[in-house]
Enzyme design. Structure first.
Site, PDB file in Angstrom:
ATOM      1  N   HIS A 122       0.848  -1.187   0.000  1.00 40.84           N
ATOM      2  CA  HIS A 122       0.000   0.000   0.000  1.00 40.84           C
ATOM      3  C   HIS A 122       0.886   1.241   0.000  1.00 40.84           C
ATOM      4  CE1 HIS A 122      -3.057  -2.951   1.464  1.00 40.84           C
ATOM      5  NE2 HIS A 122      -3.727  -2.327   0.512  1.00 40.84           N
ATOM      6  N   ASP A 152       0.028   6.879  -3.568  1.00 37.36           N
ATOM      7  CA  ASP A 152      -1.236   6.513  -4.227  1.00 37.36           C
ATOM      8  C   ASP A 152      -1.661   7.567  -5.251  1.00 37.36           C
ATOM      9  OD1 ASP A 152      -1.607   4.159  -2.921  1.00 37.36           O
ATOM     10  OD2 ASP A 152      -3.289   4.793  -1.679  1.00 37.36           O
TER      11      ASP A 152
HETATM   12  C1  LIG Z   1     -11.879  -3.594   6.870  1.00 36.88           C
HETATM   13  C2  LIG Z   1     -11.273  -3.414   5.521  1.00 36.88           C
HETATM   14  C3  LIG Z   1     -12.165  -2.703   4.569  1.00 36.88           C
HETATM   15  C4  LIG Z   1     -11.400  -2.157   3.421  1.00 36.88           C
HETATM   16  C5  LIG Z   1     -11.964  -0.787   3.054  1.00 36.88           C
HETATM   17  C6  LIG Z   1     -11.085  -0.125   2.021  1.00 36.88           C
HETATM   18  C7  LIG Z   1     -11.398   1.341   1.902  1.00 36.88           C
HETATM   19  C8  LIG Z   1     -10.540   2.002   0.883  1.00 36.88           C
HETATM   20  C9  LIG Z   1      -9.244   2.440   1.495  1.00 36.88           C
HETATM   21  C10 LIG Z   1      -8.258   2.795   0.451  1.00 36.88           C
HETATM   22  C11 LIG Z   1      -6.866   2.501   0.965  1.00 36.88           C
HETATM   23  C12 LIG Z   1      -5.844   2.777  -0.060  1.00 36.88           C
HETATM   24  C13 LIG Z   1      -4.519   2.184   0.333  1.00 36.88           C
HETATM   25  C14 LIG Z   1      -3.755   3.004   1.359  1.00 36.88           C
HETATM   26  C15 LIG Z   1      -3.638   1.983  -0.890  1.00 36.88           C
HETATM   27  O1  LIG Z   1      -2.479   2.176  -0.855  1.00 36.88           O
HETATM   28  S1  LIG Z   1      -4.388   1.420  -2.344  1.00 36.88           S
HETATM   29  C16 LIG Z   1      -3.056   0.879  -3.378  1.00 36.88           C
HETATM   30  C17 LIG Z   1      -2.952  -0.593  -3.344  1.00 36.88           C
HETATM   31  N1  LIG Z   1      -1.967  -1.124  -4.232  1.00 36.88           N
HETATM   32  C18 LIG Z   1      -2.150  -1.180  -5.559  1.00 36.88           C
HETATM   33  O2  LIG Z   1      -3.140  -0.771  -6.127  1.00 36.88           O
HETATM   34  C19 LIG Z   1      -0.988  -1.768  -6.323  1.00 36.88           C
HETATM   35  C20 LIG Z   1      -1.406  -2.765  -7.402  1.00 36.88           C
HETATM   36  N2  LIG Z   1      -2.310  -3.751  -6.896  1.00 36.88           N
HETATM   37  C21 LIG Z   1      -1.939  -4.729  -6.045  1.00 36.88           C
HETATM   38  O3  LIG Z   1      -0.789  -4.865  -5.642  1.00 36.88           O
HETATM   39  C22 LIG Z   1      -3.039  -5.688  -5.605  1.00 36.88           C
HETATM   40  O4  LIG Z   1      -4.140  -5.527  -6.458  1.00 36.88           O
HETATM   41  C23 LIG Z   1      -3.484  -5.465  -4.146  1.00 36.88           C
HETATM   42  C24 LIG Z   1      -3.963  -4.026  -3.912  1.00 36.88           C
HETATM   43  C25 LIG Z   1      -2.341  -5.755  -3.178  1.00 36.88           C
HETATM   44  C26 LIG Z   1      -4.661  -6.369  -3.832  1.00 36.88           C
HETATM   45  O5  LIG Z   1      -4.253  -7.703  -4.028  1.00 36.88           O
HETATM   46  P1  LIG Z   1      -5.311  -8.860  -4.241  1.00 36.88           P
HETATM   47  O6  LIG Z   1      -6.556  -8.561  -3.469  1.00 36.88           O
HETATM   48  O7  LIG Z   1      -4.624 -10.133  -3.929  1.00 36.88           O
HETATM   49  O8  LIG Z   1      -5.738  -8.713  -5.779  1.00 36.88           O
HETATM   50  P2  LIG Z   1      -4.905  -8.998  -7.122  1.00 36.88           P
HETATM   51  O9  LIG Z   1      -3.739  -9.888  -6.879  1.00 36.88           O
HETATM   52  O10 LIG Z   1      -4.618  -7.698  -7.773  1.00 36.88           O
HETATM   53  O11 LIG Z   1      -5.941  -9.804  -7.979  1.00 36.88           O
HETATM   54  C27 LIG Z   1      -7.236  -9.366  -8.232  1.00 36.88           C
HETATM   55  C28 LIG Z   1      -8.099 -10.579  -8.357  1.00 36.88           C
HETATM   56  O12 LIG Z   1      -9.431 -10.123  -8.556  1.00 36.88           O
HETATM   57  C29 LIG Z   1      -9.937 -10.747  -9.731  1.00 36.88           C
HETATM   58  N3  LIG Z   1     -10.926  -9.858 -10.334  1.00 36.88           N
HETATM   59  C30 LIG Z   1     -10.763  -8.576 -10.708  1.00 36.88           C
HETATM   60  N4  LIG Z   1     -11.888  -8.093 -11.230  1.00 36.88           N
HETATM   61  C31 LIG Z   1     -12.791  -9.097 -11.213  1.00 36.88           C
HETATM   62  C32 LIG Z   1     -14.137  -9.228 -11.646  1.00 36.88           C
HETATM   63  N5  LIG Z   1     -14.773  -8.209 -12.229  1.00 36.88           N
HETATM   64  N6  LIG Z   1     -14.755 -10.418 -11.467  1.00 36.88           N
HETATM   65  C33 LIG Z   1     -14.108 -11.459 -10.879  1.00 36.88           C
HETATM   66  N7  LIG Z   1     -12.819 -11.391 -10.456  1.00 36.88           N
HETATM   67  C34 LIG Z   1     -12.183 -10.221 -10.620  1.00 36.88           C
HETATM   68  C35 LIG Z   1      -8.734 -10.957 -10.600  1.00 36.88           C
HETATM   69  O13 LIG Z   1      -8.993 -11.894 -11.616  1.00 36.88           O
HETATM   70  C36 LIG Z   1      -7.747 -11.423  -9.552  1.00 36.88           C
HETATM   71  O14 LIG Z   1      -8.055 -12.761  -9.261  1.00 36.88           O
HETATM   72  P3  LIG Z   1      -6.898 -13.855  -8.953  1.00 36.88           P
HETATM   73  O15 LIG Z   1      -5.862 -13.699 -10.020  1.00 36.88           O
HETATM   74  O16 LIG Z   1      -6.357 -13.497  -7.588  1.00 36.88           O
HETATM   75  O17 LIG Z   1      -7.622 -15.158  -8.983  1.00 36.88           O
END
Ligand SMILES: CCCCCCCCCCCC[C@H](C)C(=O)SCCNC(=O)CCNC(=O)[C@H](O)C(C)(C)COP(=O)(O)OP(=O)(O)OC[C@H]1O[C@@H](n2cnc3c(N)ncnc32)[C@H](O)[C@@H]1OP(=O)(O)O
Length: 382
Positions: A122, A152
């Site tokens: 993150h 971000d």
């Molecule tokens: C209590 C908790 C509640 C949470 C509330 C959240 C509120 C919002 C808060 C915002 C906080 C923001 C924070 C501080 C941030 O820094 S956001 C930045 C995060 N990092 C990035 O974006 C960098 C690039 N992305 C990543 O590294 C990763 O996506 C991640 C963020 C670590 C998440 O990892 P992970 O959940 O394992 O997902 P991924 O490996 O990307 O794979 C996604 C899987 O989802 C699937 N998917 C996607 N779309 C669909 C769809 N339409 N239908 C069905 N499936 C879908 C993909 O196919 C993929 O599946 P699979 O390959 O894992 O099988």
């Protein structure tokens, strides 16, 4: 608007990619967010002006559908971990083969190569890896991440939007699309170029929190006022520093020199005491019209009613009366026109978008029945 006619497919993500998509939408692009099916609500709070299509990418039909949407668009924006799109058969090389004009933007933390490429992370992790986090925070305290703004949004969403606009511009000459590898580590580091490059003039020779711009200098800091509010002081140059002392009714002759590092704690003590003697409104009146680089630290509640921001209409209210910043910068002929209607619910535009992309009603009905796509209506507010 500058980006009218540009079609963007944004795969739903957490924070940086939604911001990137919102910038493009604010400036006129048609941004279609691809959401998951069977999700109660979207976490995308930066959905202004976007449409939502809900597709189940765990079905081969869903993947085939997304492929069609992507290859008939100008831009794909994907926020997943490296390899996710390739696993679906929707990697950039496949899609660019079908549409050589496609701009394929990949917004990740660590980029598409390197040993961390597949690691989760993150903002705070990316900022840490950029080197910048080590320089943020007060002297003697642990490093402090300024919300999730730097990696971000500045280094991530905004930098990626710049990449997309650059690629669109270049495409007008070459006729070709390209792949954008936007790493938030690198984007944040790039945003921090000034810090890197101004080391050569000694700006950061002292340790964290003891330099001119990192809360070390008393003339570049915030001060609490008697009503518990704050003032921001940025009186760097000698002429502005003189005005600061005038506003504070301090006699320069009785104070140590501005640039005497060893006297900074004493100067800070004097400024702190002085600012604590009046309210924020008092100090604002005193410093308004004085070129001392002193301003109130406005809260979200105060910001839009400040005369300057009001005069420029820097904040807007949407149809629910929710306030947010107007898109920036202002373009003289083709300014952004942010959408003021409510954000889309998941799948709100599934039918409309699929029809636009050439699917027949029968095909859409069949995909809905098979759970490949979902369409949802906005619930009426009572
Ligand atoms: C209590 C908790 C509640 C949470 C509330 C959240 C509120 C919002 C808060 C915002 C906080 C923001 C924070 C501080 C941030 O820094 S956001 C930045 C995060 N990092 C990035 O974006 C960098 C690039 N992305 C990543 O590294 C990763 O996506 C991640 C963020 C670590 C998440 O990892 P992970 O959940 O394992 O997902 P991924 O490996 O990307 O794979 C996604 C899987 O989802 C699937 N998917 C996607 N779309 C669909 C769809 N339409 N239908 C069905 N499936 C879908 C993909 O196919 C993929 O599946 P699979 O390959 O894992 O099988």
């Amino acid at each position: 608007m500058a980006l009218v006619g540009v079609r963007v497919i944004e795969l739903a993500g957490l924070a940086p990619a939604p911001f990137c998509g919102m910038i493009l939408a604010d400036f006129g692009a048609k941004v279609i967010r691809v959401d998951r099916t069977k999700v109660a609500m979207s976490l995308d709070t930066q959905a202004r002006g976007k449409q939502s299509v809900a597709i189940n990418l765990k079905t081969s039909e869903g993947v085939a559908l997304l492929r069609k949407l992507c290859v008939q668009s100008d831009v794909v924006l994907e926020p997943y971990r490296k390899g996710v799109m390739e696993k679906l058969g929707l990697g950039p090389h496949e899609l660019l083969k079908e549409n050589p004009r496609l701009i394929y933007a990949r917004l990740t933390g660590y980029g598409q190569s390197g040993s961390y490429a597949t690691a989760a992370g993150h903002d705070i992790n990316y900022l840490a890896m950029s080197g910048l986090l080590s320089r943020l925070g007060r002297s003697g305290e642990k490093p402090y991440a300024p919300l999730n703004l730097l990696a971000d949004f500045a280094g991530g969403g905004l930098t990626c939007a710049l990449g997309i606009v650059l690629a669109l511009l270049e495409r007008t000459k070459s006729g070709k699309g390209q792949i954008i590898d936007a790493s938030m580590v690198e984007g944040a580091a790039y945003v921090g170029s000034f810090v890197w490059k101004s080391r050569s003039i000694g700006m950061w020779d002292r340790s964290k929190g003891q330099n001119m711009l990192d809360s070390g200098a008393p003339f570049y800091d915030t001060y609490q006022t008697s009503d518990g509010q704050y003032m921001a002081v940025g009186a760097i140059e000698p002429q502005f520093y003189r005005e600061l002392l005038k506003g504070l009714e301090l006699d320069a002759g009785e104070l140590p020199p501005q640039m005497s590092f060893s006297d900074w704690p004493e100067l800070r003590r004097i400024f702190t005491e002085r600012f604590a003697s009046k309210t924020q409104a008092d100090w604002s009146r005193i410093f308004d019209g004085i070129d001392a680089c002193v301003t109130p630290v406005l809260s979200f509640d105060q910001v839009s009613s400040h005369p300057h921001n009001q005069e420029r209409a820097s904040f807007i209210k949407d149809s629910s009366r929710d306030e947010s910043p107007r898109p920036a910068p202002v373009l003289s002929r083709t300014p952004a026109e942010p959408c003021l209607t409510p954000d889309p619910v998941i799948g709100e535009h599934t039918v409309e978008v699929l029809e636009e992309y050439g699917f027949t009603s029968a095909e859409i009905d069949q995909m809905r029945a098979a759970g490949v796509v979902e369409s949802n209506a906005v619930k009426a507010k009572l």
